[in-house]
Design a protein around this motif. Sequence first.
Motif, PDB file in Angstrom:
ATOM      1  N   ALA A 200      44.859  49.703  56.692  1.00 25.62           N
ATOM      2  CA  ALA A 200      45.556  48.434  56.869  1.00 25.62           C
ATOM      3  C   ALA A 200      46.881  48.678  57.589  1.00 25.62           C
ATOM      4  CB  ALA A 200      45.817  47.752  55.524  1.00 25.62           C
ATOM      5  N   GLY A 201      47.437  47.613  58.163  1.00 26.35           N
ATOM      6  CA  GLY A 201      48.733  47.729  58.810  1.00 26.35           C
ATOM      7  C   GLY A 201      49.210  46.383  59.309  1.00 26.35           C
ATOM      8  N   PHE A 202      50.496  46.280  59.590  1.00 29.07           N
ATOM      9  CA  PHE A 202      51.078  45.020  60.039  1.00 29.07           C
ATOM     10  C   PHE A 202      50.802  44.762  61.521  1.00 29.07           C
ATOM     11  CE2 PHE A 202      53.732  45.752  56.278  1.00 29.07           C
ATOM     12  CZ  PHE A 202      53.638  44.512  55.687  1.00 29.07           C
ATOM     13  N   VAL A 203      50.682  43.481  61.851  1.00 30.00           N
ATOM     14  CA  VAL A 203      50.509  43.051  63.239  1.00 30.00           C
ATOM     15  C   VAL A 203      51.872  43.083  63.927  1.00 30.00           C
ATOM     16  CG1 VAL A 203      49.716  41.185  64.741  1.00 30.00           C
ATOM     17  CG2 VAL A 203      48.589  41.575  62.529  1.00 30.00           C
ATOM     18  N   GLU A 204      51.906  43.632  65.129  1.00 30.54           N
ATOM     19  CA  GLU A 204      53.160  43.727  65.858  1.00 30.54           C
ATOM     20  C   GLU A 204      53.374  42.508  66.744  1.00 30.54           C
ATOM     21  OE1 GLU A 204      53.208  47.444  67.942  1.00 30.54           O
ATOM     22  OE2 GLU A 204      53.575  48.600  66.099  1.00 30.54           O
ATOM     23  N   PRO A 205      54.635  42.228  67.147  1.00 32.67           N
ATOM     24  CA  PRO A 205      54.907  41.089  68.031  1.00 32.67           C
ATOM     25  C   PRO A 205      54.113  41.166  69.329  1.00 32.67           C
ATOM     26  CG  PRO A 205      56.953  41.957  67.132  1.00 32.67           C
ATOM     27  CD  PRO A 205      55.870  42.930  66.754  1.00 32.67           C
ATOM     28  N   GLY A 206      53.548  40.035  69.740  1.00 30.73           N
ATOM     29  CA  GLY A 206      52.797  39.977  70.982  1.00 30.73           C
ATOM     30  C   GLY A 206      51.442  40.633  70.928  1.00 30.73           C
ATOM     31  N   GLU A 207      50.931  40.891  69.731  1.00 28.62           N
ATOM     32  CA  GLU A 207      49.671  41.599  69.560  1.00 28.62           C
ATOM     33  C   GLU A 207      48.644  40.685  68.911  1.00 28.62           C
ATOM     34  OE1 GLU A 207      48.751  46.070  68.120  1.00 28.62           O
ATOM     35  OE2 GLU A 207      49.699  44.814  66.588  1.00 28.62           O
ATOM     36  N   SER A 208      47.402  40.714  69.402  1.00 31.48           N
ATOM     37  CA  SER A 208      46.342  39.957  68.751  1.00 31.48           C
ATOM     38  C   SER A 208      45.891  40.699  67.502  1.00 31.48           C
ATOM     39  CB  SER A 208      45.155  39.773  69.700  1.00 31.48           C
ATOM     40  OG  SER A 208      44.456  40.996  69.872  1.00 31.48           O
ATOM     41  N   LEU A 209      45.163  40.003  66.640  1.00 35.17           N
ATOM     42  CA  LEU A 209      44.660  40.635  65.420  1.00 35.17           C
ATOM     43  C   LEU A 209      43.688  41.761  65.759  1.00 35.17           C
ATOM     44  CD1 LEU A 209      44.025  37.429  63.282  1.00 35.17           C
ATOM     45  CD2 LEU A 209      46.022  38.942  63.230  1.00 35.17           C
ATOM     46  N   GLU A 210      42.825  41.513  66.733  1.00 36.69           N
ATOM     47  CA  GLU A 210      41.852  42.539  67.111  1.00 36.69           C
ATOM     48  C   GLU A 210      42.553  43.775  67.683  1.00 36.69           C
ATOM     49  OE1 GLU A 210      39.965  38.581  67.008  1.00 36.69           O
ATOM     50  OE2 GLU A 210      41.780  39.380  67.939  1.00 36.69           O
ATOM     51  N   GLN A 211      43.581  43.556  68.473  1.00 38.89           N
ATOM     52  CA  GLN A 211      44.346  44.683  69.009  1.00 38.89           C
ATOM     53  C   GLN A 211      45.008  45.473  67.883  1.00 38.89           C
ATOM     54  OE1 GLN A 211      46.882  42.444  71.638  1.00 38.89           O
ATOM     55  NE2 GLN A 211      45.703  43.005  73.462  1.00 38.89           N
ATOM     56  N   ALA A 212      45.486  44.757  66.867  1.00 40.26           N
ATOM     57  CA  ALA A 212      46.131  45.427  65.734  1.00 40.26           C
ATOM     58  C   ALA A 212      45.141  46.307  64.984  1.00 40.26           C
ATOM     59  CB  ALA A 212      46.751  44.396  64.791  1.00 40.26           C
TER      60      ALA A 212
END
Length: 311
Positions: A200-212
């Motif tokens: 698991a991990g946090f989503v970064e700014p400007g990032e899609s969920l799939e990219q995360a």
Amino acid sequence: MAAKAAEPVAPALSRGGVDRAAHRRFDEPWLAAAWSHPATRVLPIAGGEAFVVDTEQGTELVLVPSFEAPDEGDRYFLGTDDAGVSYFALAGESLPGRLDGDARPAGLREVAGLLSERDAGLLVHAVALENWHRLHSFCSRCGHPTRKAGAGHVRRCTSCAAEHYPRTDPAVIMLVTDDQDRCLLGRQSIWPEGRWSTLAGFVEPGESLEQAVVREVAEEAGVRVAEVEYIASQPWPFPSSLMLGFVARAHPDGTRITVDGEELSEARWVSRAELRAGWESGEMLPPSGISIARHLIERWYGEPIPAAARW
């Protein structure tokens, strides 16, 4: 042969049986009338805990009529049910004095999986609001104090009038499988010995969920993800996350594990037979019963985790 994916019940913190009735949050006359109605029920809360009582039917929240609620505390409107009963939380510095009977204080981690849909939804809503108000008493624009508005769902700056809404930090949590249908599990060094869970991990700014999902799996375990599919979500108000659950398939040429040594101390590919043997021997502990990680593992495993498995 791959087991058929199970469809377990919704994660414990994703349940609810009350209409949040957001259109009522700025209707002060209606809120005042609802608070004084004899059918209204109030949930006292402090430090993420509320009173619960164990009955023959199960564990239940202790809800009190508004005229029995403490005089002090912040009111949060939680919604109404199909019978027209209104629900409020009352957040104070501490829970009110000991109640009659066998009531005891408890938090979400302890009782969320034992509560009814209504009670689980009320408690997670109240805990999330209490955490947000406690941590956001000043305006992020000008630094002046803010005050509660919108029946607890808004904070308004006393100087620049900026409105601030409850913060939610999106995080992805994913069960990754390989071409042998083994799942990827990891563990952090701070966890109890033997505890393994999904990544698991946090989503970064400007990032899609799939990219995360792709980035986090690569960063933590060195595994390259080729396919990503959304499954379910779960609030995680410790203090303000929303866990977005996925399953993912590793690229056949990218399954070699290299842990980062920071987020994860270990990671491994595990078959269903290996996982069952680990649970039965006590060498592997599944994730918490209220975690969406457990939901994802059970879905892949094909049935609920055996009750004998410790967690």
